[in-house]
Design an enzyme around this catalytic site. Structure first.
Site, PDB file in Angstrom:
ATOM      1  N   GLY A   1       5.248  -5.552  25.659  1.00 13.93           N
ATOM      2  CA  GLY A   1       6.017  -6.697  25.154  1.00 13.93           C
ATOM      3  C   GLY A   1       5.144  -7.710  24.451  1.00 13.93           C
TER       4      GLY A   1
ATOM      5  N   ASN B   1      -2.164  -9.130  17.570  1.00 11.62           N
ATOM      6  CA  ASN B   1      -2.002  -8.213  18.701  1.00 11.62           C
ATOM      7  C   ASN B   1      -3.125  -8.523  19.691  1.00 11.62           C
ATOM      8  OD1 ASN B   1      -4.304  -6.867  17.822  1.00 11.62           O
ATOM      9  ND2 ASN B   1      -3.170  -5.197  16.853  1.00 11.62           N
TER      10      ASN B   1
ATOM     11  N   ALA C   1       4.294  -5.896   2.437  1.00 15.69           N
ATOM     12  CA  ALA C   1       5.551  -5.249   2.047  1.00 15.69           C
ATOM     13  C   ALA C   1       6.359  -4.858   3.283  1.00 15.69           C
ATOM     14  CB  ALA C   1       5.261  -4.025   1.188  1.00 15.69           C
ATOM     15  N   ASN C   2       5.679  -4.397   4.325  1.00 20.25           N
ATOM     16  CA  ASN C   2       6.394  -4.021   5.550  1.00 20.25           C
ATOM     17  C   ASN C   2       7.136  -5.221   6.133  1.00 20.25           C
ATOM     18  OD1 ASN C   2       5.284  -1.475   5.339  1.00 20.25           O
ATOM     19  ND2 ASN C   2       3.724  -1.803   6.904  1.00 20.25           N
TER      20      ASN C   2
ATOM     21  N   THR D   1       1.175  -9.956  20.646  1.00 19.62           N
ATOM     22  CA  THR D   1       1.956  -8.742  20.873  1.00 19.62           C
ATOM     23  C   THR D   1       1.113  -7.782  21.715  1.00 19.62           C
ATOM     24  OG1 THR D   1       1.229  -7.802  18.763  1.00 19.62           O
ATOM     25  CG2 THR D   1       3.311  -8.999  18.750  1.00 19.62           C
TER      26      THR D   1
ATOM     27  N   ASN E   1       0.852  -1.206   0.000  1.00 23.13           N
ATOM     28  CA  ASN E   1       0.000   0.000   0.000  1.00 23.13           C
ATOM     29  C   ASN E   1       0.875   1.239   0.000  1.00 23.13           C
ATOM     30  OD1 ASN E   1      -2.407  -1.477   0.451  1.00 23.13           O
ATOM     31  ND2 ASN E   1      -2.110  -1.413   2.660  1.00 23.13           N
TER      32      ASN E   1
ATOM     33  N   ALA F   1       3.342  -0.003  11.664  1.00 22.34           N
ATOM     34  CA  ALA F   1       4.227  -1.079  11.187  1.00 22.34           C
ATOM     35  C   ALA F   1       5.101  -1.700  12.276  1.00 22.34           C
ATOM     36  CB  ALA F   1       5.106  -0.608  10.021  1.00 22.34           C
ATOM     37  N   ALA F   2       4.845  -1.366  13.542  1.00 24.41           N
ATOM     38  CA  ALA F   2       5.642  -1.987  14.612  1.00 24.41           C
ATOM     39  C   ALA F   2       5.424  -3.503  14.624  1.00 24.41           C
ATOM     40  CB  ALA F   2       5.263  -1.393  15.964  1.00 24.41           C
ATOM     41  N   GLY F   3       4.161  -3.915  14.470  1.00 26.55           N
ATOM     42  CA  GLY F   3       3.854  -5.351  14.450  1.00 26.55           C
ATOM     43  C   GLY F   3       4.496  -6.027  13.244  1.00 26.55           C
ATOM     44  N   ASP F   4       4.512  -5.356  12.106  1.00 23.94           N
ATOM     45  CA  ASP F   4       5.115  -5.937  10.897  1.00 23.94           C
ATOM     46  C   ASP F   4       6.632  -6.067  11.067  1.00 23.94           C
ATOM     47  OD1 ASP F   4       2.575  -5.834   9.742  1.00 23.94           O
ATOM     48  OD2 ASP F   4       2.913  -3.799   8.981  1.00 23.94           O
TER      49      ASP F   4
HETATM   50  O1  RIB Z   1       0.646  -2.503   9.536  1.00 25.55           O
HETATM   51  C1  RIB Z   1       0.838  -1.202   9.044  1.00 25.55           C
HETATM   52  C2  RIB Z   1       0.293  -1.098   7.651  1.00 25.55           C
HETATM   53  O2  RIB Z   1      -1.100  -1.272   7.686  1.00 25.55           O
HETATM   54  C3  RIB Z   1       0.493   0.237   6.997  1.00 25.55           C
HETATM   55  O3  RIB Z   1       1.731   0.352   6.340  1.00 25.55           O
HETATM   56  C4  RIB Z   1      -0.698   0.355   6.064  1.00 25.55           C
HETATM   57  O4  RIB Z   1      -0.375   0.193   4.732  1.00 25.55           O
HETATM   58  C5  RIB Z   1      -1.665  -0.724   6.528  1.00 25.55           C
HETATM   59  O5  RIB Z   1      -1.749  -1.720   5.636  1.00 25.55           O
END
Ligand code: RIB
Length: 302
Positions: A220, A185, A42-43, A215, A11, A245-248
């Site tokens: 933590g 999460n 992608a993340n 998560t 995205n 994007a912390a989880g990713d």
């Molecule tokens: O997890 C974060 C992502 O969620 C963002 O980068 C956004 O694109 C959504 O998909």
């Protein structure tokens, strides 16, 4: 070498930074606007490629649109070292995520799938790429038919499946049946398990999958498996400016660490360090740390 394939979304994140997110019917003036490559799939791919040793093997399966965003989304993956051979270009717009980030770093997101919605199944080439990997990372921003296809292909070839059940939604039992590690999460775990307490939710989820990591943001994460006693891993204490994007980032780094054969506790600690670095910076792909940073932070060298 760590063989990771991500089957997921790309995205363009359209991000507004504001003091407070507007309520329904309210208009607020924001501080800044940015377009930042993102998407949960992608993340995770970018996070894994940056966390991997140099020459690490990370590939992305999914689709970008035929617009300018698509060019930039692909370029971001390529420049992070992700193999995009199986990332299709679909006629039409790329996926977009409309994100509001508030002064505490919290966010609210609306995703418009665009090209991601065209990925409804795997090609034989996609399946061959998955078969050559150690693990397949999945999320829920592609049509469920493709997610299920990918997970079933991975199971056929003995590839570990790691599912991030986001955006939260009830899941078909056949998908959970081919999931090895589920990483929700707290909110997603509550939806899937029907109970808010993460310890009880983890126990309930173990009836459906062999391993779970819930998560818990700044608190933590909690690990539970059918084989061992559950344990918690604290997160480093940091000041978050943007949790996008912390989880990713956590999942990408975790997949790398597990692929290198690290024990679960060590892998979770390393992934938590990566996520803590991510929340101290703005954006999705702009905030993911490189391996050297994760290692240096973990050993207290920076
Ligand atoms: O997890 C974060 C992502 O969620 C963002 O980068 C956004 O694109 C959504 O998909």
């Amino acid at each position: 070498m760590t063989g990771i394939v991500v089957l997921g979304s790309t995205n363009m994140d359209l991000v507004a930074y504001v003091a407070h997110a507007p309520k329904r019917g309210e208009t607020v003036t924001g501080r800044e606007f940015r377009t930042i490559p993102g998407g949960k799939g992608a993340n995770q791919a970018v996070a894994a490629a940056r966390a991997a040793r140099s020459g690490g093997d990370v590939a992305m399966i999914g689709a970008v649109g035929s617009d300018d965003f698509g060019v930039r989304l692909r370029q971001t993956l390529v420049s992070s070292g992700v193999d995009t051979e199986h990332l299709r270009t679909a006629e039409g717009p790329s996926g977009t995520a409309h994100i509001v980030v508030d002064h505490e770093g919290g966010n609210a997101i609306v995703v418009i799938p665009g090209a991601n919605g065209t990925v409804t199944s795997l090609t034989p080439g996609d399946e061959a790429r998955i078969a050559a990997a150690d693990s397949l990372l999945l999320q829920l921003e592609l049509p469920l038919t493709a997610v299920l296809d990918g997970a079933e292909a991975a199971r056929r070839h003995g590839v570990r499946t790691v599912l991030t059940p986001a955006p939260a939604q009830p899941l078909p039992p056949e998908l959970l049946a081919v999931t090895d590690l589920l990483v929700p999460n707290e909110h997603e775990a509550a939806i899937l398990a029907g109970v808010a307490d993460p310890h009880i939710a983890a126990e309930a989820l173990l009836l459906q999958v062999p391993e779970v990591v819930i998560t818990l943001g700044a608190a933590g994460c909690l690990y539970a498996s059918r084989e061992t006693e559950p344990f918690a891993v604290p997160a480093p204490r940091v000041r978050a400016v943007d949790t996008t994007a912390a989880g990713d980032t956590f999942v990408g780094a975790l997949a790398v660490a597990l692929g290198e054969g690290r024990p679960m506790q060590q892998a979770l600690t390393w992934a938590s360090t990566a996520a803590a670095l991510c929340v101290q910076r703005h954006g999705a792909s702009t905030s993911m740390p490189y391996r050297t940073e994760i290692d240096a932070t973990e050993t207290g060298a920076s």
